[in-house]
Design an enzyme around this catalytic site. Structure first.
Site, PDB file in Angstrom:
ATOM      1  N   LYS A 205      25.987  -3.600 -34.943  1.00 54.50           N
ATOM      2  CA  LYS A 205      24.901  -2.616 -34.824  1.00 54.50           C
ATOM      3  C   LYS A 205      23.594  -3.381 -34.628  1.00 54.50           C
ATOM      4  CE  LYS A 205      21.972  -0.376 -36.604  1.00 54.50           C
ATOM      5  NZ  LYS A 205      20.597  -0.487 -36.039  1.00 54.50           N
ATOM      6  N   GLY A 258      18.388  -8.768 -42.646  1.00 54.75           N
ATOM      7  CA  GLY A 258      17.216  -7.894 -42.610  1.00 54.75           C
ATOM      8  C   GLY A 258      16.416  -8.085 -43.887  1.00 54.75           C
ATOM      9  N   SER A 259      15.613  -7.108 -44.219  1.00 54.38           N
ATOM     10  CA  SER A 259      14.740  -7.262 -45.377  1.00 54.38           C
ATOM     11  C   SER A 259      15.522  -7.137 -46.691  1.00 54.38           C
ATOM     12  CB  SER A 259      13.637  -6.204 -45.337  1.00 54.38           C
ATOM     13  OG  SER A 259      14.219  -4.930 -45.478  1.00 54.38           O
ATOM     14  N   GLU A 261      14.676  -5.389 -49.204  1.00 53.14           N
ATOM     15  CA  GLU A 261      14.684  -3.973 -49.562  1.00 53.14           C
ATOM     16  C   GLU A 261      15.910  -3.268 -48.970  1.00 53.14           C
ATOM     17  OE1 GLU A 261      10.905  -2.745 -48.196  1.00 53.14           O
ATOM     18  OE2 GLU A 261      11.438  -0.629 -48.440  1.00 53.14           O
ATOM     19  N   GLY A 263      18.574  -4.798 -47.922  1.00 54.92           N
ATOM     20  CA  GLY A 263      19.748  -5.460 -48.479  1.00 54.92           C
ATOM     21  C   GLY A 263      20.260  -4.721 -49.703  1.00 54.92           C
ATOM     22  N   GLU A 280      21.722 -11.899 -45.393  1.00 57.04           N
ATOM     23  CA  GLU A 280      20.675 -12.919 -45.218  1.00 57.04           C
ATOM     24  C   GLU A 280      19.380 -12.138 -45.189  1.00 57.04           C
ATOM     25  OE1 GLU A 280      17.876 -14.688 -43.483  1.00 57.04           O
ATOM     26  OE2 GLU A 280      19.182 -15.013 -41.738  1.00 57.04           O
ATOM     27  N   CYS A 315      12.552 -15.060 -41.127  1.00 56.13           N
ATOM     28  CA  CYS A 315      12.743 -14.885 -42.571  1.00 56.13           C
ATOM     29  C   CYS A 315      12.428 -16.174 -43.319  1.00 56.13           C
ATOM     30  CB  CYS A 315      14.131 -14.366 -42.875  1.00 56.13           C
ATOM     31  SG  CYS A 315      15.365 -15.135 -41.868  1.00 56.13           S
ATOM     32  N   GLU A 412       6.620 -10.552 -48.532  1.00 58.90           N
ATOM     33  CA  GLU A 412       6.936 -11.040 -47.187  1.00 58.90           C
ATOM     34  C   GLU A 412       6.167 -10.208 -46.166  1.00 58.90           C
ATOM     35  OE1 GLU A 412      10.939 -10.373 -45.597  1.00 58.90           O
ATOM     36  OE2 GLU A 412      10.831 -12.400 -44.768  1.00 58.90           O
TER      37      GLU A 412
HETATM   38  P1  ADP Z   1      13.433  -5.192 -41.672  1.00 64.03           P
HETATM   39  O1  ADP Z   1      12.453  -4.938 -40.566  1.00 64.03           O
HETATM   40  O2  ADP Z   1      13.123  -4.419 -42.895  1.00 64.03           O
HETATM   41  O3  ADP Z   1      13.839  -6.602 -41.854  1.00 64.03           O
HETATM   42  P2  ADP Z   1      15.066  -4.061 -39.878  1.00 64.03           P
HETATM   43  O4  ADP Z   1      14.325  -2.799 -39.651  1.00 64.03           O
HETATM   44  O5  ADP Z   1      14.982  -5.164 -38.923  1.00 64.03           O
HETATM   45  O6  ADP Z   1      14.742  -4.580 -41.267  1.00 64.03           O
HETATM   46  O7  ADP Z   1      16.571  -3.736 -40.041  1.00 64.03           O
HETATM   47  C1  ADP Z   1      17.572  -4.690 -39.921  1.00 64.03           C
HETATM   48  C2  ADP Z   1      18.795  -3.941 -39.486  1.00 64.03           C
HETATM   49  O8  ADP Z   1      19.158  -3.020 -40.518  1.00 64.03           O
HETATM   50  C3  ADP Z   1      18.593  -3.096 -38.229  1.00 64.03           C
HETATM   51  O9  ADP Z   1      19.764  -3.159 -37.430  1.00 64.03           O
HETATM   52  C4  ADP Z   1      18.406  -1.705 -38.793  1.00 64.03           C
HETATM   53  O10 ADP Z   1      18.770  -0.691 -37.890  1.00 64.03           O
HETATM   54  C5  ADP Z   1      19.350  -1.736 -39.967  1.00 64.03           C
HETATM   55  N1  ADP Z   1      19.067  -0.738 -41.005  1.00 64.03           N
HETATM   56  C6  ADP Z   1      17.888  -0.154 -41.315  1.00 64.03           C
HETATM   57  N2  ADP Z   1      18.041   0.739 -42.316  1.00 64.03           N
HETATM   58  C7  ADP Z   1      19.346   0.719 -42.653  1.00 64.03           C
HETATM   59  C8  ADP Z   1      20.141   1.419 -43.610  1.00 64.03           C
HETATM   60  N3  ADP Z   1      19.615   2.313 -44.434  1.00 64.03           N
HETATM   61  N4  ADP Z   1      21.462   1.128 -43.659  1.00 64.03           N
HETATM   62  C9  ADP Z   1      22.011   0.224 -42.840  1.00 64.03           C
HETATM   63  N5  ADP Z   1      21.322  -0.457 -41.911  1.00 64.03           N
HETATM   64  C10 ADP Z   1      20.010  -0.222 -41.810  1.00 64.03           C
END
Ligand code: ADP
Length: 508
Positions: A205, A258-259, A261, A263, A280, A315, A412
């Site tokens: 995804k 991803g973030s 939060e 995670g 990560e 990150c 961050e």
């Molecule tokens: P951030 O900007 O907070 O690091 P992103 O928006 O880049 O995170 O998201 C990282 C990935 O996680 C993207 O593919 C996003 O679509 C996906 N994502 C966002 N919210 C959720 C969720 N609630 N459950 C699963 N995946 C999510």
């Protein structure tokens, strides 16, 4: 303090090859076929340099994730499927081919990445694309080296009995891979390389901000001859498609980047069937320059690139800069000058050194932190706001006069914003560096080898760079301590996260 340009950045048109890709209807790759989203919906993809829509991507949702999981399960649960019976050597050659094809399409992929994410095309050409290919090439070699052990066992409660015991490494199964937008192609490679080397199946995804190179990679996987259904690609929003993938009962593991939060949300969503989770996550990495750094100019350049590379959207960005008092003024002046020298522009424009942030949301987030820093009393030495009125450009920013409780020091930012402070004592700076819930990376600049070892050992971070920064390699494990993650990417360490160890014990 911001250098606010009223002159808009130039419009740069993509090449006919990329225009050709953009003009094709974007679909989901499920079971080896490109299909429309079940709901028939599509979402816009923006050029961050202009804020204009450049494409529409199929909006996968719960039903599409379910479709993709079923396609992957059909492959994985059939022990006679060509993917399941493929020899390790053949699997390795297939993965190698993917790496070769990425290099063959290097210019196109780099351009697409630049257009979608905003990064300079020359950076994508020098880093994102070749590193993605290298990851597949590196992982190709591991397909033939997934060995177990033979283990002499004693079995105290069965005196005299004889056993032959050994372990094997088996794929985990169907893996949901959720990736971010900062290195879209590279993050897909980090996830898919080890997954394929170990014989798993995936539902990838991509981030909704940057779905394009993952879709082009899907075509490359097909061209390389990957059997249908082994890798399925579902574009869509995180809250819908991503959440459905993390929660799906038919998924054996979710690998997320991803973030921090998000995670946490992933872990909660995964709790239903207790699927394996690797993550990560974010960071607030300290970068410590001692006065005995081997070359001060090199340390200054390194510290500037530690935060400004990829517009700070890393990150592991070196976002907390600590400088020993004797050289603090020199370093701060050097970084201010370096920040002012950086040429902002659209990723596709010649000579651009820093592109726009990826989205309006990131622009709001990063400028929000800049404003908060100012409100909380930080001093803006350079940068500090948006540049221009079109696209998502911000000025590389250096803040001083900060305190440990300020949001710009604790949180961050994920943008080109560094906070700098001075120190005098090594023990004290190690404690300050570790005073964070994160633990992804850290930098140390010193010519004192004993000090370098001591600091590297005491820093609670998954990677410590000494006299360098942002050095990543397919062979070097990467991941976080504390709230920066679970597990490691890359290196042979990642293979254990895509395999189960099975113990087999035969009574003789
Ligand atoms: P951030 O900007 O907070 O690091 P992103 O928006 O880049 O995170 O998201 C990282 C990935 O996680 C993207 O593919 C996003 O679509 C996906 N994502 C966002 N919210 C959720 C969720 N609630 N459950 C699963 N995946 C999510």
């Amino acid at each position: 303090m911001v250098t606010t340009s009223t002159v808009p950045f130039p419009d740069v048109s993509p090449s006919p090859r990329v225009e050709g890709f953009l003009s094709r209807t974007k679909k989901l790759l499920i079971g080896g076929r490109w299909v429309d989203a079940a709901g028939g919906k599509a979402f816009p993809v923006y050029n961050p340099a202009t804020g204009q829509i450049i494409d529409m991507a199929a909006e996968g949702d719960v039903a599409d994730i379910d479709h993709a999981v079923r396609a992957a399960r059909k492959v994985f649960d059939n022990p006679r499927h060509p993917w399941r019976t493929m020899s390790p050597s053949e699997r390795g050659r297939l993965i190698w081919r993917i790496g070769d094809l990425i290099l063959e399409h290097k210019d196109e992929l780099a351009e697409l990445e630049s257009l979608d994410n905003g990064k300079p095309v020359e950076v994508a050409k020098a880093a994102d694309v070749p590193l993605s290919a290298d990851l597949f090439h590196y992982m190709a070699g591991w397909a033939t080296k997934l060995e177990g052990n033979t283990i002499p066992i004693s079995v105290l409660y069965a005196p005299g009995a004889q056993f032959h015991a050994f372990t094997t490494r088996e794929p985990i199964g169907v893996v949901g891979q959720i990736i971010p937008w900062n290195f879209p192609l590279l993050m897909a490679a980090w996830k898919l390389g080890p997954l394929l080397a170990t014989g798993n199946c995936a539902i990838l995804k991509p981030a909704e901000q940057t779905p394009l190179t993952a879709l082009r990679l899907g075509e490359i996987l097909q061209e390389a001859g990957l059997p249908e259904g082994v890798v399925n690609i579902v574009t869509g929003y995180g809250e819908t498609a991503g959440a459905a993938l993390a929660a799906h009962e038919g998924v054996d593991k979710v690998a997320f980047t991803g973030s921090t939060e998000l995670g946490r949300l992933i872990v909660k969503a995964a709790a239903g069937n207790l699927k394996k989770v690797t993550r990560e996550l974010g960071g607030k990495s300290p970068n410590i320059i001692f006065k005995d750094t081997p070359d001060l100019q090199q340390a200054i350049a390194g510290a500037a690139s530690a935060i400004f590379f990829n517009h700070g959207q890393c990150c592991c960005a070196g976002s907390r800069l600590y400088v020993e008092k004797a050289v603090y003024e020199d370093v701060v002046q050097g970084i201010t000058a370096a920040a002012r020298d950086i040429k902002l522009g659209p990723g596709l424009a010649a000579g651009t050194q820093m592109g726009p942030l990826v989205s309006q949301e990131q622009l709001d987030r990063v400028t929000g932190f800049m404003d908060a820093g100012r409100r909380e009393g930080a001093c803006v030495l350079t940068g500090g706001g948006r540049v221009g009125e079109r696209g998502y450009f911000v000025a590389p920013t250096l803040l001083t006069g900060t305190g440990p409780q300020m949001s710009v020091v604790k949180e961050e930012i994920f943008g080109p914003v560094v906070v700098a402070d001075s120190f005098e004592d090594t023990t004290e700076i190690i404690a300050r560096s570790n005073d964070t819930p994160y633990g992804l990376a850290a930098g140390v600049w010193t010519r004192d080898i004993a000090k370098a070892h001591r600091v590297a050992e005491e820093l609670r971070a998954g990677t410590v760079w000494v006299n360098c920064y942002n050095i990543v390699d397919s062979a070097l494990p990467f991941g976080g301590y504390k709230q920066s993650g679970w597990g490691r990417e890359m290196g042979h360490e990642v293979l254990s996260q895509y395999t189960h160890t099975k113990a087999v014990c035969i009574g003789l």
